[in-house]
Write an enzyme that holds these catalytic residues in place. Structure first.
Site, mmCIF file in Angstrom:
data_model
loop_
_atom_site.group_PDB
_atom_site.id
_atom_site.type_symbol
_atom_site.label_atom_id
_atom_site.label_comp_id
_atom_site.label_asym_id
_atom_site.label_seq_id
_atom_site.Cartn_x
_atom_site.Cartn_y
_atom_site.Cartn_z
ATOM 1 N N GLY C 149 0.836 -1.190 0.000
ATOM 2 C CA GLY C 149 0.000 0.000 0.000
ATOM 3 C C GLY C 149 0.872 1.242 0.000
ATOM 4 C CB CYS C 150 -0.034 4.749 -0.460
ATOM 5 S SG CYS C 150 -1.546 4.775 0.516
ATOM 6 C CE1 TYR C 151 -0.921 7.866 4.716
ATOM 7 C CE2 TYR C 151 -2.668 6.228 4.627
ATOM 8 C CZ TYR C 151 -2.271 7.553 4.669
ATOM 9 O OH TYR C 151 -3.215 8.558 4.644
#
Lengths: 346, 346, 346, 346
Positions: C149-151
């Site tokens: 994911g991004c985080y």
């Protein structure tokens, strides 16, 4: 094949920096040298940290740029390109000017709107106005391109097919335009200070913007008549994009179908002009960071008005991208080389 | 003095919520009751946490609102106000409609643009169009106000002084407008989804927006001629504000000085219209969150065009603020009561 | 050489659409088929007009995508990838999952945070966590990549060099993050409705966001200890970008020079990680639309705190770009192929 | 009752201009005189056209302001207030300093962070730190108020109730803050130039911002211990607002219920602090243009961390509004007089 050696004079302004960014992704050209009066000796990526590890070239002098390059792009304040163009001409180097010095064919108009004179008239005769969709054949034959401004690209592309067919009146045309703030350049100013531009919108230089005679020159050339338009630009709280909403009086008997057919015919094979389907309006959101010009057309039958709306990215099709499109033409490359960019949708 | 008891039907939509916000700062009125079909039983501050401890009223029913209030503001989808207006009329209560139901005097036009009919013609005759700068005297005599829409406030205020004096042609008028996104209401939609609106700008409902006949009705009433205009709205990535850039043909012999004198005379005593000095253009930045309408005028002598640009906050002068201005008139208060708001400059 | 045939399942969501955009510019891959449950039968450019003439592929079914492609990217809501992965596995096709189904190695944690179970445990064992800067060698050996994911990309890249060297404590780490709104997806919602997000900023899912165990899994793997962190994400009024501001306690005797040396050593050869010079802070402005992760490090000697700030584009390095980076690894291409994108500087 | 005569020195900066805006709506005060070094002789509404017809006062000299006013607000660069304060003191006039000159009680710290000295120590002893929620009783007794900065208001209000009760550790506190760009003032600069700030976010002055000792002074006074915190500010692409996300270690045995009770008790009667319900996070969207401080609290039991998030408008509660709140206290008015502003919800 050896790559075209590209030089950029005035590389740290927005237009110059955008040329550098696009050349970095161009398969047939490479950045040979860049110059900047304000940042000589510094890397472009020091000025724009976004460019780190991608465009780390050091800013040098204008002379060095001319020396090392096959083609010189000049992104200078108006008045400073004529001398440089002359030098490139002497050395047989291609010269693409993003400033206004070679755009107007009439010295009288140049003096009226910009205050200078033509220092070398022969050079001005060699210069070709670099709007490829209209003047491609002439561009092929020159080495000195006057790259159009942003509004001056968006407005003609919105109106030309209707004008060529004689479907609209040549008087009473209104070009109501809005531009993102990069159009005003890199220098901080009160009206581009974030808190004072954000959540605002206003017109500026109402009916007195310097792009007026340039738009008129192009439209007049197409229509064969000396034309005057009303041009009102607005400043928009977005980084990039020009939306040109143009109004003209329909000639009697002209229908939306005739207009649509004219636009389809005119732009069907243009790689960078996208005619939108009936009912859809051009949106700057859909062309940003690319060389596209989206064009949408409408008729208001209640008032007999033709409405053509075009959208471009002022820094790409309105400046650096179109300049590279011109370079591609000059060097016999496919016009889309290095410019097949998909706009981010969000 | 006892405060005016204010009721808001449809309080959780943007226009309704803005009325509640402004009434909270009104020295001579107080919120008596609010209603919402979607949020009945919830506090307004649950829907808008910004209002916590300032507008914590619970949403009740339309009936309760009518019962408890001296004046009822209706912020409902079109078609839903007629019945409510009839009820208020029967009970002798003032009714200010922010929807479109009572704005058009011609049932034929209403049917054409909105698809409904006039259920109670007598009521429509009682209704007064609530643009105080133009129809103040009529508003004083009614209890049923049709509060204008946003574009329909901005465009007439830009043009009226020139039209009244007969300084511009009544045909060929173009109203090129841009609106902040609150004008589209509270309901999330794809085109107001942040990533798809942000950094974008486009026209919508080109030459077919429902405000067209309403603007034409006002201009026609002023000029005494049946007028048609070309109206193109655009959506802007800002929360609030309408910028109306209007173009009209100058009649022969009319000068900018004559126009400026006409505007100064017409608006000199209007508390909410600010005529800007020569050369300054109206900016939505300068009127947001207030009831001001800034007006700026220009002439393009090269083409004989008059350009009038007005700016309002679509939620205040274009909706809730003007509704309260109308309330002040109905109740004999100073028109500016509760509306002396200084726009934030940043 | 023949191009890699790319299929995208869930192509009309933001992550899927971004893969399509990036593949359009990839010299060694081409879009073979795309699918969408909501838009089956429609062209991708109907959903995203920005893509007109660049990505006009028609959305078909998941089955057709698998059939026609060498590599399948899945951008689906969690829970829907496992079956598709099994099918790809059976057919020997590469599968890159942008959802969460294969990211967590612990089924218990998956159940706790996502509520589902592992339907095919053997498949989960084959899956490799696709953060190339940390797990490149393992990625080379698999055909099933769980794209982070991004985080969960931004936070580990900020902290890993310090953690590998043992320069910071493994407890008490705080990851204070902010994300652009594309991270929330394409579906309009009240909190991403333009007028309610614009000019706002707030935290959400404070200390309970699903990316928490995923970040912890990565950090634990690096440190060799079971780690817990405090993770607070915020929503930002920008389209793209994650800024991860991470805090950790410095171990005694660790200096900023030691840290800088560790980061330089660790990231010196990484093509997509740019370590910023001393004193410069990562800015999401400088990485948008690209696969870069900018990392900046600081020490607060007054309190013995290490501060590492990283910036990525959540849709590129945080989703589609990293997925393509993984594809490049799987297919033996240069990792940067199709991803040498210069961030626009304005 | 006669209105308080208000003078503003430095009226054309953002803080000064915001005081003028708020005083225009204050029922018990009126603007008597304003000064500006840069714009002497010009109307405030020439500098800020938003203020036209609302704040048209002409900028005069500092001397004239002192002469005509009962209370002088100074919005000056640091170092310039001491002399002015002395003059007001001599003339017995109330003085509210929005700069930093009187905020730090320790001359040593002032010298370390600002580089100057205390020119009149007795005056510094008279000065009271104007955070009314913490030091109301002391403010009542002074005529010289050191109005806090923006971060230095937001961070203490987030943490004080927990600190007063001894529920959190006094070491290891982290204040991760983000500010709208008005916090950087009116002067255009490269990092606040619209195209370079828009769509960006970055930290600045990491762990070395001048507000650090001021926050520590307040927290130390509350806790009775000399405290140090880690403070990292970020710049946000919004006009107004500060979001302070603060982290502290929970003392053993402390529960979220105990914390909530402490905050409810502490802030229950504070007119400008709104404690949000469990699960809701403070959002700068909900307090802009008002004097509110929204506070939200959370616990992360996995790591034993207390998270307190506060939101203020940096120009109102973080500057001009709090200054007027202090004026209200000095003059025995209701603290909310002129400050009962409902935040716009969109």
């Amino acid at each position: 094949m050896e790559k075209i050696k590209v030089g950029v004079v005035g590389a740290t302004g927005y237009a110059g920096a955008e040329i550098c960014r696009l050349i970095a992704g161009h398969p047939a050209a490479e950045l040979a040298a860049i110059s900047s009066v304000s940042f000589e000796g510094q890397a472009l990526s020091d000025v724009y940290p976004a460019y780190r590890e991608m465009c780390d070239l050091i800013c040098t002098t204008q002379e060095a740029v001319v020396e090392k390059s096959d083609v010189i792009f000049a992104a200078l304040p108006h008045g400073l390109s004529q001398e440089l163009a002359a030098e490139c001409d002497k050395k047989g180097k291609a010269f693409i000017d993003l400033g206004a010095d070679f755009r107007l064919k009439s010295e009288e108009e140049y003096t009226e709107w910009y205050g200078g004179t033509f220092t070398d008239k022969a050079l001005h005769e060699k210069a070709v106005y670099g709007l490829p969709e209209l003047f491609r054949e002439e561009i092929k034959k020159t080495k000195l391109v006057a790259n159009p401004g942003c509004y001056t690209t968006a407005v003609p592309l919105a109106l030309v097919p209707a004008l060529e067919k004689g479907y609209i009146e040549t008087t009473g045309i209104i070009a109501n335009c809005a531009s993102g703030v990069t159009g005003a350049g890199r220098k901080p100013a009160q009206n581009s200070h974030y808190p004072e531009l954000n959540e605002g919108m206003s017109a500026y230089k109402v009916a007195c913007h310097r792009h007026t005679p340039e738009i008129e020159q192009t439209l007049s050339k197409i229509s064969g008549e000396k034309m005057h338009i009303t041009f009102v630009p607005h400043l928009l709280p977005v980084n990039r994009g020009i939306l040109a909403t143009c109004y003209a009086k329909l000639k009697p008997g002209v229908t939306e179908e005739m207009l649509r057919a004219a636009y389809e015919e005119r732009y069907g094979k243009e790689p960078f002009v996208r005619l939108l389907p009936k009912g859809k309006s051009a949106d700057i959101h859909n062309i940003k960071y690319t060389n596209f010009c989206d064009v949408s057309i409408f008729t208001d039958l209640r008032t007999g008005t033709f409405i053509a709306i075009s959208a471009i990215d002022n820094m790409v099709k309105g400046a650096a991208g179109q300049a590279i499109q011109n370079m591609n033409i000059l060097f016999g490359l496919d016009e889309t080389c290095g410019l097949k960019l998909v706009p981010p949708a969000f």
